[in-house]
Design an enzyme around this catalytic site. Sequence first.
Site, PDB file in Angstrom:
ATOM      1  N   ARG A  69      24.022 -10.612 -14.856  1.00  0.00           N
ATOM      2  CA  ARG A  69      24.809 -10.035 -13.755  1.00  0.00           C
ATOM      3  C   ARG A  69      26.281 -10.341 -13.984  1.00  0.00           C
ATOM      4  NH1 ARG A  69      24.796 -12.698  -9.807  1.00  0.00           N
ATOM      5  NH2 ARG A  69      23.339 -14.342 -10.390  1.00  0.00           N
ATOM      6  N   TYR A 198      21.516  -4.175 -16.933  1.00  0.00           N
ATOM      7  CA  TYR A 198      20.849  -5.481 -16.904  1.00  0.00           C
ATOM      8  C   TYR A 198      20.511  -5.975 -15.507  1.00  0.00           C
ATOM      9  CZ  TYR A 198      19.119  -9.634 -19.146  1.00  0.00           C
ATOM     10  OH  TYR A 198      18.273 -10.611 -19.628  1.00  0.00           O
ATOM     11  N   LYS A 207      18.932  -7.426  -6.122  1.00  0.00           N
ATOM     12  CA  LYS A 207      20.045  -8.083  -5.436  1.00  0.00           C
ATOM     13  C   LYS A 207      20.832  -7.112  -4.545  1.00  0.00           C
ATOM     14  CE  LYS A 207      19.005 -11.720  -7.875  1.00  0.00           C
ATOM     15  NZ  LYS A 207      18.305 -12.862  -7.297  1.00  0.00           N
ATOM     16  N   HIS A 227      18.021 -15.496  -0.677  1.00  0.00           N
ATOM     17  CA  HIS A 227      17.713 -15.726  -2.092  1.00  0.00           C
ATOM     18  C   HIS A 227      16.740 -16.908  -2.171  1.00  0.00           C
ATOM     19  CE1 HIS A 227      19.478 -16.568  -6.399  1.00  0.00           C
ATOM     20  NE2 HIS A 227      18.410 -15.796  -6.463  1.00  0.00           N
ATOM     21  N   SER A 249      20.771 -19.123  -8.971  1.00  0.00           N
ATOM     22  CA  SER A 249      20.156 -18.445 -10.103  1.00  0.00           C
ATOM     23  C   SER A 249      19.864 -19.425 -11.234  1.00  0.00           C
ATOM     24  CB  SER A 249      21.091 -17.341 -10.597  1.00  0.00           C
ATOM     25  OG  SER A 249      21.343 -16.444  -9.535  1.00  0.00           O
ATOM     26  N   CYS A 251      17.883 -21.981 -11.289  1.00  0.00           N
ATOM     27  CA  CYS A 251      17.813 -23.390 -10.871  1.00  0.00           C
ATOM     28  C   CYS A 251      16.428 -23.789 -10.387  1.00  0.00           C
ATOM     29  CB  CYS A 251      18.852 -23.687  -9.812  1.00  0.00           C
ATOM     30  SG  CYS A 251      20.526 -23.704 -10.481  1.00  0.00           S
ATOM     31  N   ASP A 276      11.882 -15.100  -5.647  1.00  0.00           N
ATOM     32  CA  ASP A 276      13.339 -14.869  -5.687  1.00  0.00           C
ATOM     33  C   ASP A 276      13.951 -14.464  -4.342  1.00  0.00           C
ATOM     34  OD1 ASP A 276      15.655 -14.875  -7.464  1.00  0.00           O
ATOM     35  OD2 ASP A 276      15.729 -12.711  -7.199  1.00  0.00           O
ATOM     36  N   ARG A 374      14.731 -12.685 -20.203  1.00  0.00           N
ATOM     37  CA  ARG A 374      13.842 -12.633 -19.023  1.00  0.00           C
ATOM     38  C   ARG A 374      12.525 -11.942 -19.343  1.00  0.00           C
ATOM     39  NH1 ARG A 374      16.117 -14.322 -13.658  1.00  0.00           N
ATOM     40  NH2 ARG A 374      18.145 -15.165 -14.278  1.00  0.00           N
TER      41      ARG A 374
HETATM   42  P1  GTP Z   1      16.668 -16.715 -10.951  1.00  0.00           P
HETATM   43  O1  GTP Z   1      15.564 -15.832 -11.404  1.00  0.00           O
HETATM   44  O2  GTP Z   1      17.894 -16.588 -11.824  1.00  0.00           O
HETATM   45  O3  GTP Z   1      17.020 -16.556  -9.520  1.00  0.00           O
HETATM   46  O4  GTP Z   1      16.230 -18.240 -11.256  1.00  0.00           O
HETATM   47  P2  GTP Z   1      15.158 -19.266 -10.662  1.00  0.00           P
HETATM   48  O5  GTP Z   1      15.780 -20.042  -9.550  1.00  0.00           O
HETATM   49  O6  GTP Z   1      13.866 -18.604 -10.377  1.00  0.00           O
HETATM   50  O7  GTP Z   1      15.002 -20.309 -11.878  1.00  0.00           O
HETATM   51  P3  GTP Z   1      13.739 -20.675 -12.791  1.00  0.00           P
HETATM   52  O8  GTP Z   1      12.586 -21.233 -11.994  1.00  0.00           O
HETATM   53  O9  GTP Z   1      13.439 -19.511 -13.664  1.00  0.00           O
HETATM   54  O10 GTP Z   1      14.315 -21.884 -13.664  1.00  0.00           O
HETATM   55  C1  GTP Z   1      15.384 -21.741 -14.547  1.00  0.00           C
HETATM   56  C2  GTP Z   1      15.394 -22.852 -15.561  1.00  0.00           C
HETATM   57  O11 GTP Z   1      15.309 -24.136 -14.937  1.00  0.00           O
HETATM   58  C3  GTP Z   1      14.244 -22.755 -16.546  1.00  0.00           C
HETATM   59  O12 GTP Z   1      14.733 -22.966 -17.845  1.00  0.00           O
HETATM   60  C4  GTP Z   1      13.330 -23.866 -16.131  1.00  0.00           C
HETATM   61  O13 GTP Z   1      12.601 -24.374 -17.212  1.00  0.00           O
HETATM   62  C5  GTP Z   1      14.274 -24.907 -15.518  1.00  0.00           C
HETATM   63  N1  GTP Z   1      13.571 -25.689 -14.463  1.00  0.00           N
HETATM   64  C6  GTP Z   1      12.891 -25.179 -13.414  1.00  0.00           C
HETATM   65  N2  GTP Z   1      12.323 -26.167 -12.661  1.00  0.00           N
HETATM   66  C7  GTP Z   1      12.673 -27.332 -13.245  1.00  0.00           C
HETATM   67  C8  GTP Z   1      12.395 -28.714 -12.941  1.00  0.00           C
HETATM   68  O14 GTP Z   1      11.701 -29.061 -11.995  1.00  0.00           O
HETATM   69  N3  GTP Z   1      12.951 -29.637 -13.778  1.00  0.00           N
HETATM   70  C9  GTP Z   1      13.718 -29.286 -14.848  1.00  0.00           C
HETATM   71  N4  GTP Z   1      14.210 -30.263 -15.603  1.00  0.00           N
HETATM   72  N5  GTP Z   1      13.987 -27.993 -15.182  1.00  0.00           N
HETATM   73  C10 GTP Z   1      13.477 -27.032 -14.387  1.00  0.00           C
HETATM   74  C1  SPV Z   2      19.538 -14.100 -10.376  1.00  0.00           C
HETATM   75  O1  SPV Z   2      20.538 -14.081 -11.124  1.00  0.00           O
HETATM   76  O2  SPV Z   2      19.513 -14.773  -9.315  1.00  0.00           O
HETATM   77  C2  SPV Z   2      18.324 -13.345 -10.749  1.00  0.00           C
HETATM   78  C3  SPV Z   2      18.372 -12.489 -11.938  1.00  0.00           C
HETATM   79  O3  SPV Z   2      17.327 -13.433 -10.045  1.00  0.00           O
HETATM   80  S1  SPV Z   2      19.126 -10.941 -11.631  1.00  0.00           S
HETATM   81  O4  SPV Z   2      18.090 -10.020 -11.173  1.00  0.00           O
HETATM   82  O5  SPV Z   2      19.712 -10.476 -12.883  1.00  0.00           O
HETATM   83  O6  SPV Z   2      20.134 -11.071 -10.615  1.00  0.00           O
HETATM   84 MN    MN Z   3      17.625 -14.821  -8.321  1.00  0.00          MN
END
Ligand code: GTP
Ligand code: SPV
Ligand code: MN
Length: 595
Positions: A69, A198, A207, A227, A249, A251, A276, A374
Amino acid sequence: MSGMDALNDWVDDAAHLTKPDEIVWLSGSDDEYQRLIAGMLDRGEITRLNERAYPNSYLYRSSPSDVARTEGDTYICAPRKEDVGPTNHWMDPTVAKEKVRPLFDGVMRGRTMYVIPYLMGPVGSSLARVGLEVTDSPYVAASMFIMTRVGQPALDHLKTTDDGFYPGLHSIANLDPKNRYILHFPEENLVWSINSGYGGNALLGKKCLSLRLASWAGRREGWLAEHMLILGLEDPSGNVTYMTGAFPSACGKTNLAMLVSPLAEQGWRVWTIGDDIAWMRIGEDGRLWAVNPEAGFFGVAPGTNEGTNPNAMAALSRNSLFTNVALTPDGLPWWEDINPDQKTPPPGTLDWQGRPWTRGNGEKPNVAAHPNSRFTAPARQCPSISERWNDPQGVPISAFIFGGRRARMAPLVYQAFNWQHGVFVGASMASEQTAAAEGKVGKVRRDPMAMLPFCGYNMGDYWAHWLDMGKKLTNPPAVFHVNWFRKGADGKFLWPGFGQNVRVLMWMYDRIHGRGKAQETAIGYTPTEDALHLDGLDISAETLRELLRVDNADWAKECAEMEPFFAQFGDHLPAAIAEELAGLRERVGAGAPVA
Ligand code: GTP
Ligand code: SPV
Ligand code: MN
């Protein structure tokens, strides 16, 4: 806009402007999906993955200048700048259209325009909304098949509602980053997006509709578009307590939503409703009820593996799209940490740009997958998907979990004193930036409620809306803050994370049900050292103490950083938020703000 006629008229106007060679309406059938795929395979736009290992799954490589994004190109085109506040980019709606209409003029010449009516939210839900995306990207069209409910569910819903539909005009044009615009017109429920293909820039249901426009609608109509992941924590008696979590995002929302509990044998498990986005309304019982508007996961690939997230691995094992991951000679997708024992990809792997991967000369090996690569996978394929994920009523929410990436500062978990304090905890969130959007990875930025890039109106008014929602809730969710990312002196994460996070959810469960030992600190209630369920986990008392530590001197500095952030909102900052900041300052001994 409402009704089928309006929908047809809108498509006519879009075609008149963009002048495609052909218009294809999509009704959501499998045949259509396969035709989209076949076309992309023919033109070499996607690669079929190893059919035995990953049936009906494909790799797509985006333009290297279009990998996340782009918040700098994202605008809210409301009548007045004040409506969008200091944290959004603003353009006058008329000026925006005059500027960007010429870019759309004739842009689809020689191309096919795909027309995608889609539904966000479970069929039959009062919260569900109809979107209509027209796009010249077959990849975007195919992604929408996974991420939303395409076709008939949307047209059926349109007949039953006065809400009308949310049109979105999308073209990849020539992917020119200098002429990239993601424009939101909240008064028309309209999106214009050009020059990016993307993720959140292009899948307009995500979003653009479900957060930016929906948050605007939610304020007007008295609901919340957030979110947030949605999960259910099942206890040994089989009761399920539902919680949502707002983390910025990349996290950890997807990972927490799909957590596999190491304490499943003792009866504690997690069910996934969404990873999400959450839409929440006030139920007749005075509680908040949440639905997941999406039908799929657009999840971060790197870090996802059988150990960290086996449910995601199962969900993405078939009928999935992969974007900007690496490709092994066996036709398998590959990304960093897909296998923790294999730090670099197998010989002969192509990187995310399709070039032979080489290790490079640096200390760390070159990445093979893009950090924001992704997977796009159907939610129904997730083994932990809740039986209520399609429930039109949604699920009743007992807790909100805020969180972010903080190497220092925030303890593993704390609970807000009350709703107003909880709104402040969300409003004052900060996190280290990730690769999910442009910007410097690792830089701490304030990201209130994880909505900084997604709140469609003035963030000050948004906090006022939250405070107001709290007054209407007789049974508001308890509010918590977590940080899985605190680091020790050796630079390593102190907390094992992932599945072990269930132990933190269990403390929240205890707190919600009037149990759970806690101590009062300046920032909220933290668990006493014996309150977390740590049996079977190898963690030293010293590490635990460090994880739960609240350093008032650090928080005093944090207050000093919050001050100018909140000050930007001027008159729009609710008095309650200023009051909470003053309270925190006093508790941590930071003294009065500098004028
Ligand atoms: P968006 O789709 O961008 O909104 O992200 P999200 O909040 O769904 O994040 P996601 O769960 O995909 O995690 C992103 C990254 O953080 C990945 O590389 C995970 O491996 C890492 N991660 C997630 N949970 C943990 C955790 O509990 N501990 C650690 N150390 N890393 C984590
Ligand atoms: C984020 O960035 O919080 C996502 C991925 O969930 S995107 O759909 O590209 O915004
Ligand atoms: Mn997101």
